[in-house]
Design a protein around this motif. Structure first.
Motif, PDB file in Angstrom:
ATOM      1  N   ALA A  23       0.807  -1.215   0.000  1.00 45.08           N
ATOM      2  CA  ALA A  23       0.000   0.000   0.000  1.00 45.08           C
ATOM      3  C   ALA A  23       0.845   1.272   0.000  1.00 45.08           C
ATOM      4  N   ARG A  24       2.151   1.132   0.118  1.00 49.15           N
ATOM      5  CA  ARG A  24       3.001   2.292   0.378  1.00 49.15           C
ATOM      6  C   ARG A  24       3.001   3.312  -0.760  1.00 49.15           C
ATOM      7  N   ASP A  48       6.033  -5.750  15.531  1.00 52.06           N
ATOM      8  CA  ASP A  48       6.379  -5.936  14.112  1.00 52.06           C
ATOM      9  C   ASP A  48       5.646  -4.910  13.254  1.00 52.06           C
ATOM     10  N   ALA A  49       4.388  -4.643  13.587  1.00 57.57           N
ATOM     11  CA  ALA A  49       3.614  -3.657  12.837  1.00 57.57           C
ATOM     12  C   ALA A  49       4.175  -2.260  13.034  1.00 57.57           C
ATOM     13  N   VAL A  50       4.535  -1.945  14.272  1.00 56.68           N
ATOM     14  CA  VAL A  50       5.127  -0.636  14.565  1.00 56.68           C
ATOM     15  C   VAL A  50       6.432  -0.459  13.795  1.00 56.68           C
ATOM     16  N   ARG A  55       9.616   1.752   9.262  1.00 58.76           N
ATOM     17  CA  ARG A  55      10.520   1.388   8.170  1.00 58.76           C
ATOM     18  C   ARG A  55      10.090   2.013   6.845  1.00 58.76           C
ATOM     19  N   PHE A  56       8.788   2.158   6.648  1.00 63.85           N
ATOM     20  CA  PHE A  56       8.298   2.708   5.387  1.00 63.85           C
ATOM     21  C   PHE A  56       8.066   4.216   5.447  1.00 63.85           C
ATOM     22  N   GLY A  57       8.546   4.858   6.509  1.00 64.26           N
ATOM     23  CA  GLY A  57       8.524   6.312   6.562  1.00 64.26           C
ATOM     24  C   GLY A  57       7.255   6.936   7.092  1.00 64.26           C
ATOM     25  N   TYR A  58       6.498   6.163   7.890  1.00 64.24           N
ATOM     26  CA  TYR A  58       5.275   6.687   8.476  1.00 64.24           C
ATOM     27  C   TYR A  58       5.444   6.875   9.985  1.00 64.24           C
ATOM     28  N   VAL A  59       4.444   7.468  10.608  1.00 61.73           N
ATOM     29  CA  VAL A  59       4.496   7.743  12.048  1.00 61.73           C
ATOM     30  C   VAL A  59       3.623   6.736  12.784  1.00 61.73           C
ATOM     31  N   PRO A  60       4.210   5.846  13.569  1.00 63.09           N
ATOM     32  CA  PRO A  60       3.402   4.863  14.291  1.00 63.09           C
ATOM     33  C   PRO A  60       2.690   5.486  15.493  1.00 63.09           C
TER      34      PRO A  60
END
Length: 277
Positions: A23-24, A48-50, A55-60
């Motif tokens: 989806a990235r 793992d989700a966090v 890793r893909f440049g989003y804010v958890p």
């Protein structure tokens, strides 16, 4: 309309980590992505989700479910693990589904007051909001809880946000937003929106949460509860919300999308909707 989509947020479960990469391409860098804290997940799945979100440049934005925490140690262990991943800045603290606490925290306010959030680097706290009420909690109790959380965050100097449950009818959302501001709660609000999904699943989820799905509301939203085979997106809801919002009466409002496991479908829908206006 476009301003409503600025800085929208998404929600995913711990089991959705593998779906994030596909989806990235349609999720803007820096998007806030909430990671749930559900009964059928474990700590490894959540972390793992966090990690995938970062890793893909989003804010958890990891969830913390107060009533699911069986001890203070479990909260400390989770916060410590998040801090080790440099992912403890933002959290959403909710009471959680259990009607009775499994441990020392009766509600989200107890977690906020514990002091452990700041100890492990939390700088921004989300709390829940219920424009259409909650099937197991009285309206007066919901207002008391929201006022208490907003006041406590202010006293602690912690910026916050209210993230609402999803609904199908804009009218109660606008009325609730106005009531929030009249009560002196000035936190930004992210209105929960269901991403595109099968009608049957939407109706089932709504029923569990006590969200209205009468024929009239369904018609406003754009699906028929007599024909559960199709799919529905939040087009009508978002357009009506954008038309009804008044910053002077409703304050700062953004969108939060519940993806129901469909990260790619939701992010593609958002991108297409924004292109079409």
């Amino acid at each position: 309309m476009e301003t409503l989509f600025n800085d929208f947020s998404l929600e995913m479960t711990g089991k959705d980590a593998g779906k994030l990469e596909e989806a990235r391409d349609t999720i803007p860098p820096g998007t806030r992505i909430n990671v749930t804290f559900l009964e059928n997940e474990d700590g490894r799945q959540r972390l793992d989700a966090v990690r995938a979100v970062k890793r893909f440049g989003y804010v958890p934005v990891p969830h913390i479910s107060a009533r699911r925490l069986r001890s203070h140690d479990l909260l400390e262990e989770y916060l410590s693990a998040l801090a080790a991943e440099d992912a403890s800045d933002n959290v959403l603290v909710i009471a959680g589904d259990p009607t009775e606490s499994l441990g020392p925290f009766d509600d989200s306010l107890a977690v906020i007051k514990s002091g452990m959030l700041q100890q492990y680097g939390v700088r921004h706290v989300g709390v829940g909001g219920y424009p259409e009420g909650h099937p197991a909690i009285s309206e007066s109790a919901l207002w008391s809880a929201l006022e208490g959380k907003a006041a406590t965050l202010g006293q602690l100097g912690l910026p916050g946000v209210v993230i609402t449950q999803f609904g199908f009818d804009v009218d109660p959302v606008l009325k609730w937003l106005e009531a929030v501001r009249e009560r002196g709660i000035d936190l930004p609000v992210r209105i929960g929106v269901p991403g595109p999904a099968g009608v049957r699943r939407l109706v089932t989820m709504a029923g569990r949460l006590g969200v209205g799905t009468s024929t009239g509301i369904a018609k406003k939203y754009g699906f028929s509860i007599t024909n559960l085979m199709g799919t529905a997106g939040p087009d009508k809801f978002i357009r009506a919300l954008a038309d009804g919002l008044d910053p002077e009466r409703h304050g700062e409002v953004k969108l939060h999308f519940y993806t129901f496991g469909g990260l790619k479908a939701t992010s593609e829908w958002i991108a297409e909707f924004r292109r079409g206006g």
